[in-house]
Design a protein around this motif. Structure first.
Motif, short mmCIF file in Angstrom:
data_model
loop_
_atom_site.label_atom_id
_atom_site.label_comp_id
_atom_site.label_asym_id
_atom_site.label_seq_id
_atom_site.Cartn_x
_atom_site.Cartn_y
_atom_site.Cartn_z
N GLU A 38 0.83 -1.20 0.00
CA GLU A 38 0.00 0.00 0.00
C GLU A 38 0.87 1.26 0.00
O GLU A 38 0.57 2.22 -0.71
CB GLU A 38 -0.93 -0.01 1.21
CG GLU A 38 -2.00 -1.08 1.14
CD GLU A 38 -2.77 -1.27 2.42
OE1 GLU A 38 -3.94 -1.69 2.34
OE2 GLU A 38 -2.20 -1.03 3.51
N LEU A 39 1.95 1.24 0.77
CA LEU A 39 2.87 2.38 0.78
C LEU A 39 3.47 2.60 -0.60
O LEU A 39 3.57 3.74 -1.07
CB LEU A 39 3.97 2.15 1.81
CG LEU A 39 3.52 2.20 3.27
CD1 LEU A 39 4.59 1.62 4.18
CD2 LEU A 39 3.15 3.62 3.68
N TYR A 40 3.87 1.50 -1.26
CA TYR A 40 4.41 1.60 -2.62
C TYR A 40 3.38 2.21 -3.57
O TYR A 40 3.69 3.10 -4.37
CB TYR A 40 4.84 0.22 -3.11
CG TYR A 40 4.99 0.15 -4.61
CD1 TYR A 40 6.06 0.75 -5.25
CD2 TYR A 40 4.04 -0.51 -5.39
CE1 TYR A 40 6.19 0.70 -6.63
CE2 TYR A 40 4.16 -0.56 -6.76
CZ TYR A 40 5.23 0.04 -7.37
OH TYR A 40 5.35 0.00 -8.74
N ALA A 57 10.44 -3.15 -8.79
CA ALA A 57 9.49 -2.07 -9.10
C ALA A 57 9.68 -0.86 -8.18
O ALA A 57 9.72 0.28 -8.66
CB ALA A 57 8.06 -2.58 -9.02
N VAL A 58 9.79 -1.10 -6.90
CA VAL A 58 9.92 0.03 -5.97
C VAL A 58 11.22 0.79 -6.21
O VAL A 58 11.24 2.02 -6.18
CB VAL A 58 9.76 -0.42 -4.50
CG1 VAL A 58 10.93 -1.22 -4.01
CG2 VAL A 58 9.51 0.78 -3.59
N TYR A 106 10.84 2.84 -9.66
CA TYR A 106 10.07 4.09 -9.57
C TYR A 106 10.72 5.10 -8.65
O TYR A 106 10.62 6.31 -8.88
CB TYR A 106 8.61 3.81 -9.18
CG TYR A 106 7.85 3.30 -10.37
CD1 TYR A 106 7.51 4.16 -11.40
CD2 TYR A 106 7.51 1.97 -10.49
CE1 TYR A 106 6.84 3.70 -12.53
CE2 TYR A 106 6.85 1.49 -11.62
CZ TYR A 106 6.51 2.37 -12.63
OH TYR A 106 5.87 1.91 -13.74
N LYS A 107 11.43 4.64 -7.63
CA LYS A 107 12.20 5.57 -6.82
C LYS A 107 13.28 6.22 -7.68
O LYS A 107 13.52 7.43 -7.61
CB LYS A 107 12.80 4.86 -5.62
CG LYS A 107 13.54 5.79 -4.68
CD LYS A 107 14.08 5.05 -3.47
CE LYS A 107 14.94 5.96 -2.61
NZ LYS A 107 15.59 5.23 -1.51
N GLY A 108 13.92 5.41 -8.54
CA GLY A 108 14.93 5.94 -9.46
C GLY A 108 14.35 6.95 -10.43
O GLY A 108 14.98 7.97 -10.72
N TRP A 141 17.29 -7.07 -9.29
CA TRP A 141 16.08 -7.88 -9.12
C TRP A 141 15.62 -8.47 -10.45
O TRP A 141 15.16 -9.61 -10.49
CB TRP A 141 14.96 -7.03 -8.52
CG TRP A 141 15.10 -6.85 -7.05
CD1 TRP A 141 15.65 -5.78 -6.41
CD2 TRP A 141 14.71 -7.76 -6.03
NE1 TRP A 141 15.62 -5.97 -5.05
CE2 TRP A 141 15.04 -7.18 -4.79
CE3 TRP A 141 14.10 -9.01 -6.04
CZ2 TRP A 141 14.79 -7.81 -3.57
CZ3 TRP A 141 13.85 -9.63 -4.83
CH2 TRP A 141 14.20 -9.03 -3.62
N GLU A 142 15.70 -7.67 -11.50
CA GLU A 142 15.21 -8.11 -12.82
C GLU A 142 16.22 -7.70 -13.90
O GLU A 142 16.02 -6.72 -14.61
CB GLU A 142 13.85 -7.47 -13.10
CG GLU A 142 12.75 -7.89 -12.13
CD GLU A 142 11.43 -7.22 -12.44
OE1 GLU A 142 11.01 -7.27 -13.62
OE2 GLU A 142 10.84 -6.65 -11.51
#
Length: 146
Positions: free
Chosen positions: A48-50, A81-82, A85-87, A109-110
Motif C-alpha cells: 500500500e505504501l508503494y 518495481a519500488v 520508480y524511486k529511481g 532484481w530483474e
C-alpha cells in the motif's frame, strides 16, 4: 422499529459501498483520492505504501513519492518495481547519482527488464553522457520487450 433498522442497514450499505481500498483506487488510477489514504502511513502495509508512492509520482510530487517508496522499502517491499520508480523520481529531481543507484538495484532484481535498462540509459542521457547512454540503450535493445 423495523423502519429504523431498515434505515440503519441502508446507511451502512451505502457507507460500505463508497469506501474504497488502496487497491481499488490504484487499479482505477484515481491517484488524487489514493494519496489521501496515506495520511496515516503507519497503518499501511508495504504494498500500500508503494502504491501511494506511485500515486504521488503520477501526480508529479517526487518528494512525497520518494518518502513513500522509502517507507515501503523499510517495511519490507524490496523489489525491482519500488527501486525503479524511486529511481524515476530521483531522476526527475536531477539527483542522478542516487537515481542510478536505484536503477541498478532494480536491475539486480530483474536483470532482463528492458524498461529498467532503458531508464539506466536515460539517467546517463540526462547527464549528457551520450556515449554511456547509447551503450546502455544498445544493451537494452537486446533484452526481451517488457
Amino acid at each position: 422499529m423495523k423502519q429504523l433498522r431498515l434505515l440503519f442497514l441502508c446507511c451502512m450499505l451505502t457507507v460500505c459501498s463508497y469506501s474504497q481500498t488502496v487497491t481499488d483506487l490504484y487499479e482505477s488510477k484515481n491517484y488524487k483520492e489514493l494519496v489521501k489514504l496515506g495520511e496515516d502511513p503507519s497503518r499501511l502495509n508495504p504494498e500500500e505504501l508503494y502504491r501511494i508512492g506511485f500515486a504521488w509520482y503520477q501526480l508529479e510530487n517526487d518528494d512525497r513519492a520518494i518518502l513513500f517508496y522509502n517507507m515501503a522499502i523499510a517495511k519490507g517491499k524490496d523489489d525491482g518495481a519500488v527501486h525503479f520508480y524511486k529511481g524515476l523520481s530521483l531522476r526527475c529531481k536531477k539527483d542522478y547519482v542516487e537515481a542510478l543507484k536505484e536503477i541498478e538495484l532494480s536491475l539486480k532484481w530483474e536483470p532482463t527488464n528492458q524498461e529498467y535498462m532503458n531508464e539506466k540509459g536515460m539517467v546517463f542521457f540526462s547527464q549528457k553522457q551520450y556515449d554511456q547512454a547509447m551503450a546502455v540503450f544498445l544493451q537494452a535493445e537486446k533484452l526481451p520487450n517488457t
